[in-house]
Design a protein around this motif. Structure first.
Motif, PDB file in Angstrom:
ATOM      1  N   MET A  83       1.253  -1.427  -0.378  1.00 44.75           N
ATOM      2  CA  MET A  83       0.028   0.478  -0.018  1.00 44.75           C
ATOM      3  C   MET A  83       0.656   0.877  -0.083  1.00 44.75           C
ATOM      4  SD  MET A  83      -2.945  -1.312   2.775  1.00 44.75           S
ATOM      5  CE  MET A  83      -4.321   0.224   2.099  1.00 44.75           C
ATOM      6  N   ILE A  84       2.310   1.437   0.089  1.00 46.28           N
ATOM      7  CA  ILE A  84       2.895   2.128   0.503  1.00 46.28           C
ATOM      8  C   ILE A  84       4.407   1.662  -0.196  1.00 46.28           C
ATOM      9  CG2 ILE A  84       1.816   3.430   1.781  1.00 46.28           C
ATOM     10  CD1 ILE A  84       4.225   2.294   4.728  1.00 46.28           C
ATOM     11  N   PRO A  85       5.029   2.948  -1.103  1.00 48.73           N
ATOM     12  CA  PRO A  85       6.360   2.292  -1.254  1.00 48.73           C
ATOM     13  C   PRO A  85       7.325   1.557  -0.371  1.00 48.73           C
ATOM     14  CG  PRO A  85       5.531   4.082  -2.626  1.00 48.73           C
ATOM     15  CD  PRO A  85       4.496   4.104  -1.140  1.00 48.73           C
ATOM     16  N   GLY A  86       7.992   0.554  -0.291  1.00 49.52           N
ATOM     17  CA  GLY A  86       8.758  -0.184   0.304  1.00 49.52           C
ATOM     18  C   GLY A  86       8.160  -0.407   1.995  1.00 49.52           C
ATOM     19  N   GLY A  87       6.709  -0.715   1.385  1.00 48.13           N
ATOM     20  CA  GLY A  87       6.391  -1.381   2.451  1.00 48.13           C
ATOM     21  C   GLY A  87       6.500  -3.061   2.515  1.00 48.13           C
ATOM     22  N   PHE A  88       7.276  -3.154   1.432  1.00 49.56           N
ATOM     23  CA  PHE A  88       6.944  -5.224   1.320  1.00 49.56           C
ATOM     24  C   PHE A  88       8.527  -4.921   2.573  1.00 49.56           C
ATOM     25  CE2 PHE A  88       9.497  -8.150  -0.301  1.00 49.56           C
ATOM     26  CZ  PHE A  88       8.704  -9.457  -0.582  1.00 49.56           C
ATOM     27  N   LEU A  89       8.987  -3.940   2.199  1.00 49.00           N
ATOM     28  CA  LEU A  89      10.679  -4.116   3.088  1.00 49.00           C
ATOM     29  C   LEU A  89      10.318  -4.081   4.471  1.00 49.00           C
ATOM     30  CD1 LEU A  89      13.691  -4.219   3.043  1.00 49.00           C
ATOM     31  CD2 LEU A  89      13.883  -1.409   3.585  1.00 49.00           C
ATOM     32  N   GLY A  90       8.948  -3.469   4.759  1.00 45.06           N
ATOM     33  CA  GLY A  90       8.750  -3.206   5.972  1.00 45.06           C
ATOM     34  C   GLY A  90       8.070  -5.160   6.708  1.00 45.06           C
ATOM     35  N   TRP A  91       7.819  -5.488   5.591  1.00 43.34           N
ATOM     36  CA  TRP A  91       7.304  -6.984   5.889  1.00 43.34           C
ATOM     37  C   TRP A  91       7.600  -8.403   6.016  1.00 43.34           C
ATOM     38  CZ3 TRP A  91       7.626 -11.252   3.020  1.00 43.34           C
ATOM     39  CH2 TRP A  91       6.524 -12.635   2.736  1.00 43.34           C
ATOM     40  N   ALA A  92       8.810  -8.082   5.093  1.00 39.78           N
ATOM     41  CA  ALA A  92      10.499  -9.226   5.083  1.00 39.78           C
ATOM     42  C   ALA A  92      10.620  -8.634   5.998  1.00 39.78           C
ATOM     43  CB  ALA A  92      11.017  -8.498   3.966  1.00 39.78           C
ATOM     44  N   GLY A  93      10.853  -7.507   7.381  1.00 39.16           N
ATOM     45  CA  GLY A  93      11.718  -7.394   8.220  1.00 39.16           C
ATOM     46  C   GLY A  93      10.509  -7.879   9.569  1.00 39.16           C
ATOM     47  N   SER A  94       9.417  -7.621   9.116  1.00 37.81           N
ATOM     48  CA  SER A  94       8.870  -8.151   9.898  1.00 37.81           C
ATOM     49  C   SER A  94       8.896  -9.796  10.077  1.00 37.81           C
ATOM     50  CB  SER A  94       7.053  -7.883   9.546  1.00 37.81           C
ATOM     51  OG  SER A  94       6.348  -6.339   9.979  1.00 37.81           O
ATOM     52  N   PHE A  95       8.349 -10.467   9.077  1.00 42.25           N
ATOM     53  CA  PHE A  95       8.846 -11.992   9.481  1.00 42.25           C
ATOM     54  C   PHE A  95      10.010 -11.947   9.976  1.00 42.25           C
ATOM     55  CE2 PHE A  95      11.395 -15.156   7.088  1.00 42.25           C
ATOM     56  CZ  PHE A  95      10.161 -16.837   7.187  1.00 42.25           C
ATOM     57  N   PHE A  96      11.461 -11.733   9.624  1.00 45.43           N
ATOM     58  CA  PHE A  96      12.036 -11.902  10.421  1.00 45.43           C
ATOM     59  C   PHE A  96      12.373 -11.420  11.954  1.00 45.43           C
ATOM     60  CE2 PHE A  96      14.024 -12.262   6.314  1.00 45.43           C
ATOM     61  CZ  PHE A  96      15.341 -13.077   6.306  1.00 45.43           C
ATOM     62  N   THR A  97      11.931 -10.730  12.144  1.00 45.01           N
ATOM     63  CA  THR A  97      11.541  -9.805  13.531  1.00 45.01           C
ATOM     64  C   THR A  97      10.904 -10.783  14.789  1.00 45.01           C
ATOM     65  OG1 THR A  97      11.293  -7.373  12.645  1.00 45.01           O
ATOM     66  CG2 THR A  97      10.250  -7.826  15.417  1.00 45.01           C
ATOM     67  N   GLN A  98       9.421 -12.009  13.741  1.00 42.81           N
ATOM     68  CA  GLN A  98       9.233 -12.217  15.059  1.00 42.81           C
ATOM     69  C   GLN A  98       9.690 -13.764  15.525  1.00 42.81           C
ATOM     70  OE1 GLN A  98       6.694 -14.901  12.407  1.00 42.81           O
ATOM     71  NE2 GLN A  98       8.120 -15.000  10.760  1.00 42.81           N
ATOM     72  N   PHE A  99      11.485 -13.444  15.024  1.00 41.98           N
ATOM     73  CA  PHE A  99      12.570 -14.829  15.710  1.00 41.98           C
ATOM     74  C   PHE A  99      12.950 -13.595  16.316  1.00 41.98           C
ATOM     75  CE2 PHE A  99      11.760 -16.076  11.142  1.00 41.98           C
ATOM     76  CZ  PHE A  99      11.818 -17.551  10.987  1.00 41.98           C
TER      77      PHE A  99
ATOM     78  N   ILE B 100       8.952   0.687  -5.942  1.00 42.95           N
ATOM     79  CA  ILE B 100       8.121  -0.023  -5.031  1.00 42.95           C
ATOM     80  C   ILE B 100       8.291  -1.190  -3.833  1.00 42.95           C
ATOM     81  CG2 ILE B 100       5.329  -1.432  -5.806  1.00 42.95           C
ATOM     82  CD1 ILE B 100       5.783  -0.796  -8.375  1.00 42.95           C
ATOM     83  N   VAL B 101       9.034  -1.950  -4.270  1.00 41.47           N
ATOM     84  CA  VAL B 101       8.948  -2.530  -2.670  1.00 41.47           C
ATOM     85  C   VAL B 101      10.381  -2.033  -2.177  1.00 41.47           C
ATOM     86  CG1 VAL B 101      10.349  -4.449  -2.567  1.00 41.47           C
ATOM     87  CG2 VAL B 101       9.372  -4.877  -4.494  1.00 41.47           C
ATOM     88  N   SER B 102      11.764  -1.422  -2.126  1.00 37.73           N
ATOM     89  CA  SER B 102      12.113  -0.940  -0.503  1.00 37.73           C
ATOM     90  C   SER B 102      11.697   0.735  -0.965  1.00 37.73           C
ATOM     91  CB  SER B 102      13.570  -1.724  -0.643  1.00 37.73           C
ATOM     92  OG  SER B 102      14.056  -1.485  -1.738  1.00 37.73           O
ATOM     93  N   GLY B 103      11.465   0.912  -1.428  1.00 39.30           N
ATOM     94  CA  GLY B 103      11.532   2.533  -1.245  1.00 39.30           C
ATOM     95  C   GLY B 103      12.388   3.104  -1.220  1.00 39.30           C
ATOM     96  N   VAL B 104      13.655   3.933  -0.814  1.00 40.56           N
ATOM     97  CA  VAL B 104      14.948   4.726  -1.355  1.00 40.56           C
ATOM     98  C   VAL B 104      15.698   4.278  -1.042  1.00 40.56           C
ATOM     99  CG1 VAL B 104      15.128   5.121   1.437  1.00 40.56           C
ATOM    100  CG2 VAL B 104      15.536   7.135   0.114  1.00 40.56           C
ATOM    101  N   PHE B 105      15.680   2.744  -0.792  1.00 45.83           N
ATOM    102  CA  PHE B 105      16.765   2.353  -0.539  1.00 45.83           C
ATOM    103  C   PHE B 105      16.982   1.799  -2.238  1.00 45.83           C
ATOM    104  CE2 PHE B 105      15.544   1.594   3.429  1.00 45.83           C
ATOM    105  CZ  PHE B 105      16.622   1.328   4.229  1.00 45.83           C
ATOM    106  N   ALA B 106      16.180   1.394  -2.402  1.00 40.77           N
ATOM    107  CA  ALA B 106      16.920   0.366  -4.096  1.00 40.77           C
ATOM    108  C   ALA B 106      16.895   2.502  -4.983  1.00 40.77           C
ATOM    109  CB  ALA B 106      15.386   0.304  -4.838  1.00 40.77           C
ATOM    110  N   LEU B 107      16.780   3.169  -4.781  1.00 42.21           N
ATOM    111  CA  LEU B 107      16.992   4.414  -5.371  1.00 42.21           C
ATOM    112  C   LEU B 107      18.603   5.111  -4.983  1.00 42.21           C
ATOM    113  CD1 LEU B 107      13.641   6.915  -4.727  1.00 42.21           C
ATOM    114  CD2 LEU B 107      14.931   5.797  -6.870  1.00 42.21           C
TER     115      LEU B 107
END
Length: 647
Positions: free
Chosen positions: A50-66, A168-175
């Motif tokens: 829903m926002i640029p870079g949101g997928f990066l947050g999703w991936a970060g959340s996946f690892f944060t659960q550990f 779209i996937v990672s926002g400013v990091f990709a730029l």
């Protein structure tokens, strides 16, 4: 030998970092996990776009659960940092004699996570803990891909895709990765494109810059949840611009800036290394020392903060003995050192000539004496009440209101509102703070658990099913959800299980939802003073009496004592209640005939006699000195713990 030492340095540092995180920062990692959320369903994944870079947050959340298993979560993060350091050397072609440069962006990532302290309650972990590290790895991946592509059109295609799809996937990091890759080509940092002429290299660099500017503008219409002006910061852990988040962002900007700097200056550095190989070794050591010292300096260190986190986690488990043990350990850890500091302070004060000078000396020694935060005291009192020990032991422990070691004071309600209200039976207020938390920061494991507990406690089966259904789609909390589901459908069974059987006795009032003005302690104090029903439980009246004693209001104490006596099964008054009775009776010069133990009468007599002969150079000298003699009495609390500030 030197080569072997050099190869072992990075793994050794990684192992040390893992050990520090696992054995000294486990409560930080556990709380980070508790404040995050990852659900195994498609809706949760789709929402990340829903926002640029949101997928990066999703991936970060996946690892944060550990991080729920601290050693495992720490291992994953340290492995990513180790990979980031190794790939930095390869992606930018850093000379082997200057490999320490790769430690700088890694140090920035460590500082960004471990310097937060109370900032975690504002930032929220699913956005910040793993996502920036993954973003930096993406930067290195883009640079490596562009460098390895042999043809002009292949490099152009990779840059175009990394700018558009990457944004779209990672926002400013990709730029940042796209721009750094273009600079690498321009400066000939990539040895694989030597056949390209200067015109093509310049074209690649210009295209990378153009794509970095155009991609956010052209893709803005695909999103609706952010401002165009924020496009070049999307993907960073926070997009607010207040003083707090600007400071936190410095580490991320430093990391992104280093990526561009390495891309631009690496050819020059290579030549310098070749020309002055003898001096490079010194530079390598200096850079390593700077990186380590920077991490050590900015790493957040505060014993009270760690105690708060440990106590909070124990409260979630209803482990009241653990809550008390944590408080006892942190408050008595440096007792002998404090006694020595008191003697040194006495000696320093004895040579002062004026009260002003004495007060200055007292202020200099303040940091030597332990003082808890109000949240620590709140957790401790709650645990003592649950164990029915509060009226005998609450005032034998240290009290106070030390300010948070923080850029700004984080309200207690943000940290522990839902916990305190729930366990004191104010379940509607607990639910209200769960909603506030959800609206402000999104769902988290902790919020979902307390909302499910709220619904279970009030027998709201449908609501309980909704929240438990979300927890069913988690990795580490689904078992808790399965155990709660039968309780939500059976009031009798629920009332016999923790924590519900300990909460229900406190619900001896007409529950309501009102504004606490973000001051939990004040609200709870007023609640127990005013909200008692005609029929109350002994647990409620014990809490009301403790809170009446905390108000230092004599009339409220007599009222609460009368109510306590109406429901108490034991006619022998607890120690602190007797101390309050004899103190207030003497202050009002009225004997109500309440039985007082001889030991309490004697302690009060000794207390009065001490102050008839004691001499102090200034008023500020008294609290610490008197505490070592009478800190285990209610008299000390009444006279010396005044003007507390709750946050």
């Amino acid at each position: 030998m030197k080569k072997i030492t050099g190869k072992l340095a990075a793994p050794a540092i990684a192992a040390i970092l893992w050990a520090i995180l696992t054995f000294t920062q486990s409560e930080v990692l556990l709380k980070t996990s508790d404040l995050s959320l990852f659900l195994f369903d498609w809706t949760f994944l789709k929402e990340s776009f829903m926002i640029p870079g949101g997928f990066l947050g999703w991936a970060g959340s996946f690892f944060t659960q550990f991080l729920y298993i601290p050693w495992l979560g720490a291992l994953l993060w340290v492995a990513m940092l180790y990979a980031a350091g190794h790939l930095t050397v390869r992606a930018f072609g850093i000379p082997s004699k200057l490999k320490a440069l790769a430690a700088l962006p890694v140090a920035a990532l460590v500082i960004a996570n471990m310097s937060l302290g109370y900032g975690m309650f504002i930032m929220r972990p699913q956005d910040y803990f793993f996502a920036p590290t993954l973003g930096y790895l993406l930067i290195l991946g883009i640079i490596s891909a562009v460098r390895k592509a042999p043809l002009f059109w292949e490099k152009t295609a990779i840059i175009a895709v990394s700018a558009a799809a990457g944004f779209i996937v990672s926002g400013v990091f990709a730029l940042a990765g796209t721009l750094a890759a273009g600079i690498c080509v321009l400066t000939e940092a990539d040895n694989d494109c030597a056949e390209m002429n200067n015109g093509k290299k310049t074209g690649i660099a210009i295209l990378s810059l153009a794509f970095c500017i155009a991609a956010p503008v052209l893709l803005y219409g695909c999103f609706t949840r952010y401002r165009l002006a924020d496009s070049w910061s999307m993907g960073l852990p926070s997009i607010s611009d207040d003083e707090w988040t600007v400071r936190i962002r410095l580490s991320y900007w430093f990391m992104l800036g280093l990526s561009l700097l390495f891309a631009a200056l690496m050819p020059t550095l290579k030549k310098a290394v070749a020309a002055k190989s003898d001096k490079v070794r010194f530079a390598n050591v200096a850079i390593s020392i700077i990186a380590v010292l920077s991490v050590a300096t900015f790493w957040y260190k505060d014993a009270n903060f760690k105690a708060e986190l440990k106590m909070s986690l124990a409260v979630d488990r209803s482990d009241w003995e653990e809550v008390n043990d944590i408080y006892r350990q942190v408050s008595t850890k440096h007792l002998n050192r404090e006694k020595k500091a008191l003697e040194k302070r006495k000696a320093a004060i004895s040579v002062t000539g004026t009260p002003e000078q004495a007060q200055f000396v007292v202020k200099e020694y303040e940091k030597c004496f332990f003082q808890p935060t109000r949240l620590m005291v709140m957790f401790r009192d709650l645990a003592l009440l649950k164990q029915n020990k509060a009226l005998d032991t609450a005032f034998t422990m240290r009290d106070g209101a030390k300010e948070q070691k923080s850029l700004t004071q984080i309200p207690m309600a943000f940290q522990a509102g839902r916990q305190l209200y729930m366990h004191y039976g104010l379940v509607n207020m607990a639910y209200r703070w769960c909603l506030e938390d959800q609206v402000e920061h999104g769902w988290s494991y902790g919020t979902l658990r307390y909302m499910a507990a709220y619904a279970t406690l009030l027998n709201e089966t449908e609501f309980a099913a909704k929240y438990l259904g979300k927890l069913d789609r988690t990795l580490f909390h689904r078992n808790w959800s399965r155990k709660q589901r039968p309780l939500s459908a059976d009031i009798q069974k629920m009332s016999q299980e923790l924590p519900y059987r300990e909460i229900i006795p406190y619900m001896s009032f007409s529950d309501r939802m009102s504004n606490d003005l973000v001051k939990c302690e004040t609200y709870i104090m007023k609640h127990f003073a005013e909200d008692r029903d005609a029929v109350a439980s002994p647990e409620f009246d014990r809490a009301a009496l403790l809170w009446a004693m905390r108000t230092q209001n004599i009339n409220l104490f007599w009222k609460a004592l009368s109510q306590y006596l109406s429901t108490a099964s034991d006619i022998n008054l607890p120690k602190h209640v007797q101390e309050a009775v004899i103190l207030y009776s003497n202050l009002e010069k009225e004997d109500l005939g309440i039985p007082i133990d001889k030991s309490v009468k004697d302690s009060y007599a000794v207390f009065n006699e001490y102050f008839q002969h004691a001499r102090f150079s200034c008023e500020a000298e008294m609290p610490a000195s008197v505490w070592f003699k009478f800190g285990n009495t209610y008299y000390y609390y009444y006279y010396f713990i005044r003007g507390l500030q709750t946050f």
